[in-house]
Motif scaffolding. Structure first.
Motif, short mmCIF file in Angstrom:
data_model
loop_
_atom_site.label_atom_id
_atom_site.label_comp_id
_atom_site.label_asym_id
_atom_site.label_seq_id
_atom_site.Cartn_x
_atom_site.Cartn_y
_atom_site.Cartn_z
N UNK A 322 0.84 -1.19 0.00
CA UNK A 322 0.00 0.00 0.00
C UNK A 322 0.88 1.24 0.00
N UNK A 323 1.93 1.17 0.84
CA UNK A 323 2.83 2.32 0.97
C UNK A 323 3.53 2.63 -0.34
N UNK A 324 3.96 1.59 -1.04
CA UNK A 324 4.79 1.83 -2.21
C UNK A 324 4.03 1.70 -3.53
N UNK A 325 2.71 1.54 -3.42
CA UNK A 325 1.93 1.39 -4.66
C UNK A 325 2.15 2.58 -5.56
N UNK A 326 2.43 2.32 -6.81
CA UNK A 326 2.59 3.41 -7.78
C UNK A 326 3.99 3.98 -7.80
N UNK A 327 4.82 3.62 -6.83
CA UNK A 327 6.18 4.18 -6.81
C UNK A 327 7.01 3.56 -7.93
N UNK A 328 7.67 4.43 -8.71
CA UNK A 328 8.50 3.95 -9.80
C UNK A 328 9.48 2.93 -9.27
N UNK A 329 10.14 3.24 -8.23
CA UNK A 329 11.05 2.42 -7.41
C UNK A 329 12.15 3.33 -6.93
N UNK A 330 12.43 3.23 -5.63
CA UNK A 330 13.45 4.10 -5.05
C UNK A 330 14.81 3.81 -5.67
N UNK A 331 14.99 2.60 -6.20
CA UNK A 331 16.29 2.27 -6.79
C UNK A 331 16.57 3.11 -8.04
N UNK A 332 15.53 3.70 -8.64
CA UNK A 332 15.75 4.57 -9.80
C UNK A 332 16.68 5.73 -9.46
N UNK A 333 16.79 6.03 -8.18
CA UNK A 333 17.71 7.08 -7.74
C UNK A 333 19.12 6.79 -8.26
N UNK A 334 19.46 5.51 -8.34
CA UNK A 334 20.82 5.14 -8.79
C UNK A 334 21.00 5.32 -10.29
#
Ligand code: SF4
Length: 497
Positions: A322-334
């Protein structure tokens, strides 16, 4: 594990630092003027590139693929670089990277080293580690030199001395280089820097560089720059050590075709960098005769591991989903190629400058990278250093959805219970009140009475406690005499209708 990310661990949080910096009108003028110039140049060269969006998408896909198979490409890079005569070292954290570099220099008796284009060395505090072992580092990139001579901190990813104007730089050069006369035209300042650095280039026999890209397929390393000082560092000394974050790997040499179009346009508004240096191992007939690459993790694999855990959570339908739904992905930061375009358009960065972020990585990318590299410690405030306007996402050449990652990091802060107690209490009270319409109706009636001492001209003023700070930059209309529900009940469904 030591993860320094500049001086973030000791730095004040973003609200305190930015409050102080906002008082500095000269700094704000310098930052605004410089970012406006770079933005205009970037917009011009992007507009003339018809396949810009295709290039962005290609870069995103290359980065995404690489991070999914990072272990494979890192080993491929090590194998090919070693075959060409380079020596590859693996550093898990800042301390290990510093130790490796210091030992290489000490074993060969070097007491001085020239440096270029290595923001990653700022991340691990390399200069302090070198000085602690009586090795003198000389920054040779002009902006880094200005920062070093001023005992200052970088404030921009691409233009570290962007907060300084020409007159300030002139004063600094006169004082530190012992000059009696110096003009403040760009050519006067660069001539002074050239004279100061030339001696270092010709005398110092060891160099440390960063890297924009490391090519797995060939074991090559690539540095792009505008001044030529990098080329001197990479070719004149006998010993070259290159410090590379593991996320800088790209699979194929031809991938450079994409990134070398995106990076200069996004970073400095140039169609091409004046100097593109690419080298593979060493050559007995030319350049440094010993070449080392230090591959730095320093929290990067934790970012990847967190992203994997979130994907697994999504697949399992856990609360994290639920928290991360829709999130591209925090790893994209890299995926970041450190172009600085997101800083130049950010309305927050353009007001505060880079020092407020307390880390070598400033602006929107700093707001998502620093908290992740530091496992959310010391950086609780950075994910809130954004208006979420989305300008950073629009300009990012590798399409990192920074606003979405910021929201994701904010939710992690709340999950960890790191939000201030007062804020948690307020959110719980709001959740309780908004859960039932009758509770909301009672609260509205109470608030209408309670607001009376603070109401003037239809707005609230001088609210007590934390609300006072909130009102410093916003207007809060007073509650109307009648709520919508009350009006609806009276006019649409009430007696007579
Ligand atoms: S996040 Fe994107 S725009 Fe910002 S520095 Fe990195 S690559 Fe450039």
């Amino acid at each position: 594990m030591t993860v320094r990310v500049g001086e973030a661990a000791q730095a004040p949080d973003f609200p305190s630092a930015s409050h102080e910096l906002l008082q500095n009108a000269q700094l704000r003028r310098n930052v605004r003027r410089a970012t406006e110039v770079i933005r205009a140049k970037r917009n011009r060269v992007v507009a003339e590139t018809p396949d810009w969006e295709e290039l962005r998408e290609a870069a995103r896909q290359i980065k995404d693929h690489t991070l999914r198979h990072l272990d494979f490409y890192l080993e491929q890079f090590e194998e090919n670089c070693s075959r060409a005569g380079g020596q590859v070292h693996w550093a898990q954290d800042a301390d290990e990277a510093n130790r490796i570099i210091v030992e290489i220099l000490q074993e060969r008796g070097h007491k001085e080293v020239i440096k270029v284009k290595t923001m990653t060395s700022d991340e691990i505090g390399l200069n302090a580690a070198l000085e602690g072992e009586a090795i003198t580092p000389y920054e040779t990139d002009l902006a880094d030199l200005i920062v070093q001579l001023g005992n200052d901190r970088p404030s921009h990813i691409v233009v570290p001395a962007l907060h300084r104007n020409r007159n300030e730089i002139r004063q600094l050069f006169m004082e530190k280089m012992g000059l009696k006369e110096l003009g403040d035209r760009p050519e006067d300042l660069t001539a002074a820097a050239r004279a100061y650095l030339r001696d270092k280039f010709l005398r110092v026999e060891a160099a440390i560089s960063g890297a924009n890209f490391a090519v797995a397929e060939t074991g090559s390393v690539c540095v792009v720059e505008s001044e030529g000082n990098g080329r001197m560092c990479l070719s004149l000394p006998k010993l070259l050590i290159t410090l590379v974050g593991i996320e800088k790997i790209i699979p194929h040499f031809t991938d450079l075709e994409v990134f070398l179009q995106l990076l200069p346009r996004s970073a400095t508004g140039e169609r091409m960098n004046p100097y593109n240096s690419i080298w593979t191992g060493f050559s007995a007939s030319d350049g440094p005769q010993e070449f080392h690459v230090v591959l730095l993790d320093n929290g990067r694999t934790n970012v990847l591991a967190d992203a994997d855990a979130e994907s697994a959570g999504r697949a399992a339908g856990t609360a994290a989903a639920v928290m991360s739904a829709g999130v591209t992905s925090a790893k994209d930061t890299l995926d970041c190629i450190r172009c600085g375009a997101c800083l130049n358009v950010c309305p927050v960065y353009r007001q505060t400058g880079g020092h407020a972020y307390g880390s070598v990585y400033a602006g929107p990318i700093g707001a998502i990278l620093t908290p992740q590299l530091q496992s959310m410690q010391h950086s609780q405030s950075l994910p809130y250093a954004s208006s979420l306007c989305g300008a950073c996402y629009e300009v990012c050449p590798v399409k990192i959805n920074i606003p979405e990652i910021l929201i994701h990091l904010r939710s992690k802060i709340v999950e960890q219970g790191a939000a201030p107690l007062s804020e948690r209490w307020e959110m719980n009270a709001a959740a309780f009140t908004l859960a039932r319409s009758n509770r909301l109706a009672v609260a509205q009636k109470f608030a209408r009475v309670a607001q009376w001492p603070f109401e003037r001209d239809g707005f609230l003023h001088n609210l007590p406690g934390p609300f006072r700070a909130w009102l410093q930059s916003r207007d809060l209309p007073a509650l109307p005499k009648e709520s919508f529900r009350e009006w609806w009940a009276k006019t649409k469904r009430g007696p007579g209708k």
